[in-house]
Design a protein around this motif. Structure first.
Motif, PDB file in Angstrom:
ATOM      1  N   ASP A   1      -5.064  10.013  14.130  1.00  0.00           N
ATOM      2  CA  ASP A   1      -5.815   8.704  14.367  1.00  0.00           C
ATOM      3  C   ASP A   1      -5.863   7.806  13.171  1.00  0.00           C
ATOM      4  O   ASP A   1      -5.662   6.546  13.057  1.00  0.00           O
ATOM      5  N   HIS A   2      -6.531   8.616  12.371  1.00  0.00           N
ATOM      6  CA  HIS A   2      -6.739   7.907  10.928  1.00  0.00           C
ATOM      7  C   HIS A   2      -5.606   7.620  10.086  1.00  0.00           C
ATOM      8  O   HIS A   2      -5.265   6.211   9.701  1.00  0.00           O
ATOM      9  N   ALA A   3      -4.552   8.157  10.456  1.00  0.00           N
ATOM     10  CA  ALA A   3      -3.070   7.930   9.964  1.00  0.00           C
ATOM     11  C   ALA A   3      -2.667   6.821  10.667  1.00  0.00           C
ATOM     12  O   ALA A   3      -1.809   5.774   9.584  1.00  0.00           O
ATOM     13  N   ALA A   4      -2.814   6.454  11.684  1.00  0.00           N
ATOM     14  CA  ALA A   4      -2.187   5.266  12.329  1.00  0.00           C
ATOM     15  C   ALA A   4      -3.053   4.051  11.833  1.00  0.00           C
ATOM     16  O   ALA A   4      -2.358   2.761  11.923  1.00  0.00           O
ATOM     17  N   GLU A   5      -4.187   4.050  11.345  1.00  0.00           N
ATOM     18  CA  GLU A   5      -4.938   3.082  10.947  1.00  0.00           C
ATOM     19  C   GLU A   5      -4.566   2.944   9.415  1.00  0.00           C
ATOM     20  O   GLU A   5      -4.236   1.536   9.392  1.00  0.00           O
ATOM     21  N   CYS A   6      -4.313   3.825   8.778  1.00  0.00           N
ATOM     22  CA  CYS A   6      -3.988   3.597   7.241  1.00  0.00           C
ATOM     23  C   CYS A   6      -2.578   2.984   7.070  1.00  0.00           C
ATOM     24  O   CYS A   6      -2.407   2.289   6.175  1.00  0.00           O
ATOM     25  N   ILE A   7      -1.549   3.578   7.779  1.00  0.00           N
ATOM     26  CA  ILE A   7      -0.143   3.193   7.722  1.00  0.00           C
ATOM     27  C   ILE A   7       0.306   1.616   8.592  1.00  0.00           C
ATOM     28  O   ILE A   7      -0.122   1.886   9.741  1.00  0.00           O
TER      29      ILE A   7
ATOM     30  N   VAL B   1       0.765   4.753 -10.693  1.00  0.00           N
ATOM     31  CA  VAL B   1       1.566   3.871 -10.145  1.00  0.00           C
ATOM     32  C   VAL B   1       0.886   2.642  -9.621  1.00  0.00           C
ATOM     33  O   VAL B   1       1.164   1.344  -9.793  1.00  0.00           O
ATOM     34  N   GLY B   2       0.024   3.057  -8.632  1.00  0.00           N
ATOM     35  CA  GLY B   2      -0.970   1.752  -7.955  1.00  0.00           C
ATOM     36  C   GLY B   2      -1.661   1.246  -8.906  1.00  0.00           C
ATOM     37  O   GLY B   2      -1.820  -0.265  -8.931  1.00  0.00           O
ATOM     38  N   LYS B   3      -2.276   1.782  -9.887  1.00  0.00           N
ATOM     39  CA  LYS B   3      -3.189   1.073 -10.969  1.00  0.00           C
ATOM     40  C   LYS B   3      -2.076   0.043 -11.914  1.00  0.00           C
ATOM     41  O   LYS B   3      -2.563  -0.986 -12.250  1.00  0.00           O
ATOM     42  N   ARG B   4      -1.005   0.597 -12.131  1.00  0.00           N
ATOM     43  CA  ARG B   4      -0.164  -0.129 -12.958  1.00  0.00           C
ATOM     44  C   ARG B   4       0.662  -1.489 -11.919  1.00  0.00           C
ATOM     45  O   ARG B   4       1.101  -2.443 -12.634  1.00  0.00           O
ATOM     46  N   THR B   5       0.929  -1.235 -10.730  1.00  0.00           N
ATOM     47  CA  THR B   5       1.385  -2.054  -9.979  1.00  0.00           C
ATOM     48  C   THR B   5       0.395  -3.123  -9.225  1.00  0.00           C
ATOM     49  O   THR B   5       0.891  -4.171  -8.363  1.00  0.00           O
ATOM     50  N   GLY B   6      -0.769  -2.704  -8.963  1.00  0.00           N
ATOM     51  CA  GLY B   6      -1.804  -3.297  -8.138  1.00  0.00           C
ATOM     52  C   GLY B   6      -1.569  -2.779  -6.392  1.00  0.00           C
ATOM     53  O   GLY B   6      -2.500  -3.318  -5.765  1.00  0.00           O
ATOM     54  N   ALA B   7      -0.745  -1.977  -6.236  1.00  0.00           N
ATOM     55  CA  ALA B   7      -0.791  -1.324  -4.957  1.00  0.00           C
ATOM     56  C   ALA B   7      -2.030  -0.588  -4.585  1.00  0.00           C
ATOM     57  O   ALA B   7      -2.490   0.000  -5.317  1.00  0.00           O
ATOM     58  N   ASP B   8      -2.292  -0.817  -3.276  1.00  0.00           N
ATOM     59  CA  ASP B   8      -3.424  -0.150  -2.588  1.00  0.00           C
ATOM     60  C   ASP B   8      -3.043   1.263  -2.518  1.00  0.00           C
ATOM     61  O   ASP B   8      -2.266   1.469  -1.905  1.00  0.00           O
ATOM     62  N   VAL B   9      -3.779   2.473  -2.642  1.00  0.00           N
ATOM     63  CA  VAL B   9      -3.554   3.897  -2.401  1.00  0.00           C
ATOM     64  C   VAL B   9      -4.702   4.100  -1.484  1.00  0.00           C
ATOM     65  O   VAL B   9      -5.755   4.224  -1.747  1.00  0.00           O
TER      66      VAL B   9
ATOM     67  N   SER C   1       0.796  -1.218  -0.074  1.00  0.00           N
ATOM     68  CA  SER C   1      -0.084  -0.164   0.035  1.00  0.00           C
ATOM     69  C   SER C   1       0.924   1.206   0.088  1.00  0.00           C
ATOM     70  O   SER C   1       1.921   1.258   0.468  1.00  0.00           O
ATOM     71  N   VAL C   2       0.255   2.369  -0.383  1.00  0.00           N
ATOM     72  CA  VAL C   2       1.009   3.558  -0.549  1.00  0.00           C
ATOM     73  C   VAL C   2      -0.184   4.755   0.117  1.00  0.00           C
ATOM     74  O   VAL C   2      -1.196   4.450  -0.200  1.00  0.00           O
ATOM     75  N   VAL C   3       0.348   5.280   1.069  1.00  0.00           N
ATOM     76  CA  VAL C   3      -0.454   6.054   1.941  1.00  0.00           C
ATOM     77  C   VAL C   3      -0.204   7.705   1.490  1.00  0.00           C
ATOM     78  O   VAL C   3       0.997   8.172   1.894  1.00  0.00           O
ATOM     79  N   LEU C   4      -1.278   8.378   1.237  1.00  0.00           N
ATOM     80  CA  LEU C   4      -1.104   9.785   0.862  1.00  0.00           C
ATOM     81  C   LEU C   4      -2.119  10.601   1.850  1.00  0.00           C
ATOM     82  O   LEU C   4      -2.758   9.945   2.767  1.00  0.00           O
TER      83      LEU C   4
ATOM     84  N   ALA D   1       6.721  10.290   9.789  1.00  0.00           N
ATOM     85  CA  ALA D   1       7.821   9.699   9.345  1.00  0.00           C
ATOM     86  C   ALA D   1       7.988   8.410  10.420  1.00  0.00           C
ATOM     87  O   ALA D   1       8.514   7.324  10.094  1.00  0.00           O
ATOM     88  N   ASP D   2       7.716   8.765  11.640  1.00  0.00           N
ATOM     89  CA  ASP D   2       7.813   7.807  12.670  1.00  0.00           C
ATOM     90  C   ASP D   2       6.724   6.576  12.326  1.00  0.00           C
ATOM     91  O   ASP D   2       7.218   5.536  12.606  1.00  0.00           O
ATOM     92  N   LEU D   3       5.576   7.000  12.287  1.00  0.00           N
ATOM     93  CA  LEU D   3       4.605   5.861  11.637  1.00  0.00           C
ATOM     94  C   LEU D   3       5.183   5.061  10.841  1.00  0.00           C
ATOM     95  O   LEU D   3       4.958   3.920  10.567  1.00  0.00           O
ATOM     96  N   ALA D   4       5.546   5.883   9.531  1.00  0.00           N
ATOM     97  CA  ALA D   4       6.018   4.880   8.387  1.00  0.00           C
ATOM     98  C   ALA D   4       7.339   4.054   8.722  1.00  0.00           C
ATOM     99  O   ALA D   4       7.489   2.866   8.341  1.00  0.00           O
ATOM    100  N   HIS D   5       8.157   4.567   9.606  1.00  0.00           N
ATOM    101  CA  HIS D   5       9.379   3.860   9.694  1.00  0.00           C
ATOM    102  C   HIS D   5       9.044   2.633  10.684  1.00  0.00           C
ATOM    103  O   HIS D   5       9.699   1.599  10.626  1.00  0.00           O
ATOM    104  N   ASP D   6       8.151   2.829  11.543  1.00  0.00           N
ATOM    105  CA  ASP D   6       7.590   1.721  12.554  1.00  0.00           C
ATOM    106  C   ASP D   6       7.179   0.595  11.672  1.00  0.00           C
ATOM    107  O   ASP D   6       7.370  -0.521  12.138  1.00  0.00           O
TER     108      ASP D   6
END
Length: 425
Positions: free
Chosen positions: A173-179, A151-159, A133-136, A205-210
């Motif tokens: 709080d929603h960020a912590a659910e998405c990532i 890129v998500g459409k071409r790779t099948g990754a969830d956006v 997944s990619v999170v925006l 950044a901390d959420l992503a790196h976790d």
């Protein structure tokens, strides 16, 4: 408005470096400067789209073309050597400005959009798959949203998209659910070009790196307006453009951690990015040159460094304080008007821009009326159509400020908005 602590530079001396600010506008736009109606002082409040270019930066471009115009990395002769040194040292200067470890971590691109595409294609197409997944965020500029969407459409990754609260801030709080553990990349705008929101990048950044994901920061509206250090942010990638910070158009920068750029394949192929070529195989040049195929924007790169010098000489803390002052004042004045809706958060969570709508007046009509009073703003969706859909607004008007703007120019904006309100009353 009272000055903030640390606000110490002379705005008028800054304005003297920008002859365009002495323009008077009006009359026939196809023949600027001609005709009796061309007599309205320019109030330029469209800096989030592009800032103006001071004389020292223009001089840097002229000096290159007049003194040592030559292609880089291709000639043994003196002009080529001088141009190559200046162009390479420009990478060093930009790296220093944002706290990167050196020129190897700075790739010059056409703009922020190309930098987004470089990472999305050179890294994303190779690394992403249907299990990822990619999170925006819901406030992403199209340069991020559309790029990762495709890129998500071409790779099948969830956006996925982190929700924006009613006050224009991110729902963390929603960020912590998405990532989560499926997340490979988080791409977030540092300062929203539509809402002015300053996002909590270090927390993202901390959420992503976790979750062993990377963080791409869209710094188009932050690097030009406030001190930015990629280490402090925890950014793995960061992109920004010169033309939003007193530099020329046609050049921007991608910061990437060296080990990540080393592992990525080139985005473009051709001259200058290769080390050895046979009819069967090719090998790539060292960083950052393997990502800069063909003749680069040499004059623009040199002028990019001159623009960094210019804003650094003012002091980025002063740039931030001045923008905060003007944005807070504009937010206060516009919020006092009952028929005006102001978007995004107030106070210390806002960058140097204010988007708003006047009831019963389309943003395009408002911009046209303001133009009659010499006030230049942006009107439209600001390349954030999905966000405007969420706001229930087809478009908005946006006033954005920079180091050469004044409180009096904010007053001129308010006066022009009042005239528009009376016209449509």
């Amino acid at each position: 408005m009272e000055r903030q602590e640390g606000y110490a530079f002379d705005v008028e001396s800054v304005r003297a470096d920008f002859p365009i600010l002495d323009r008077r506008v009006g009359g026939d736009p196809t023949t600027p400067g001609e005709g009796p109606e061309d007599d309205t002082p320019l109030v330029y409040l469209d800096n989030a789209a592009t800032t103006h270019t001071p004389d020292p930066v223009v001089d840097a471009i002229a000096d290159y073309y007049r003194g040592y115009n030559a292609n880089v990395h291709r000639g043994i002769h003196q002009l080529s050597q001088e141009a190559s040194v200046a162009y390479e040292e420009a990478h060093d200067r930009v790296a220093e400005f944002i706290g990167a470890d050196g020129r190897e971590e700075i790739v010059f691109t056409k703009n922020t959009t190309e930098a987004e595409n470089l990472v999305a294609h050179a890294w994303g197409l190779r690394e992403l798959g249907p299990e990822d997944s990619v999170v925006l965020t819901e406030m992403e500029h199209h340069s991020s949203l559309v790029t990762w969407q495709q890129v998500g459409k071409r790779t099948g990754a969830d956006v996925r998209f982190i929700a924006v609260e009613e006050d224009g801030t991110l729902d963390m709080d929603h960020a912590a659910e998405c990532i989560d553990d499926s997340t490979a990349m988080v791409s977030a705008v540092h300062v929203s070009n539509a809402l002015g929101t300053i996002n909590p990048i270090r927390e993202l950044a901390d959420l992503a790196h976790d979750h062993d994901a990377y963080l791409f920061v869209d710094g188009a509206q932050s690097v030009p307006t406030r001190p930015v250090d990629v280490g402090d942010l925890g950014a793995d990638f960061l992109a920004f453009s010169a033309h939003k910070m007193c530099g020329p158009t046609g050049i921007g920068a991608l910061y990437g951690r060296k080990e990540l750029l080393d592992a990525m394949e080139p985005f473009l192929y051709g001259g200058d990015m290769i080390r050895r070529v046979t009819y069967e195989e090719s090998t790539w040049e060292d960083l950052p040159w393997k990502f800069e195929a063909g003749t680069p924007s040499i004059a623009q790169g040199i002028a990019f460094a001159a623009a960094v010098d210019y804003v650094d000489d003012i002091g980025m803390e002063h740039v931030r304080a001045h923008e905060d002052l003007l944005a807070a004042y504009a937010h206060e004045r516009l919020s006092e008007l009952d028929d005006v809706t102001v978007y995004g958060p107030p106070g210390d969570r806002r960058g140097g821009l204010v988007s708003f709508n006047v009831e019963g007046v389309h943003a395009h009509d408002l911009s046209s009326i303001l133009n009659d009073f010499g006030v230049a703003i942006r009107a439209g969706d600001h390349c954030t159509q999905p966000l405007h859909d969420k706001l229930g607004a087809a478009a908005s008007a946006r006033a954005s400020f920079y180091v050469y703007n004044t409180v009096e120019e904010v007053d001129a904006l308010i006066d022009a908005v009042d005239e528009a309100r009376e016209l449509f009353a």
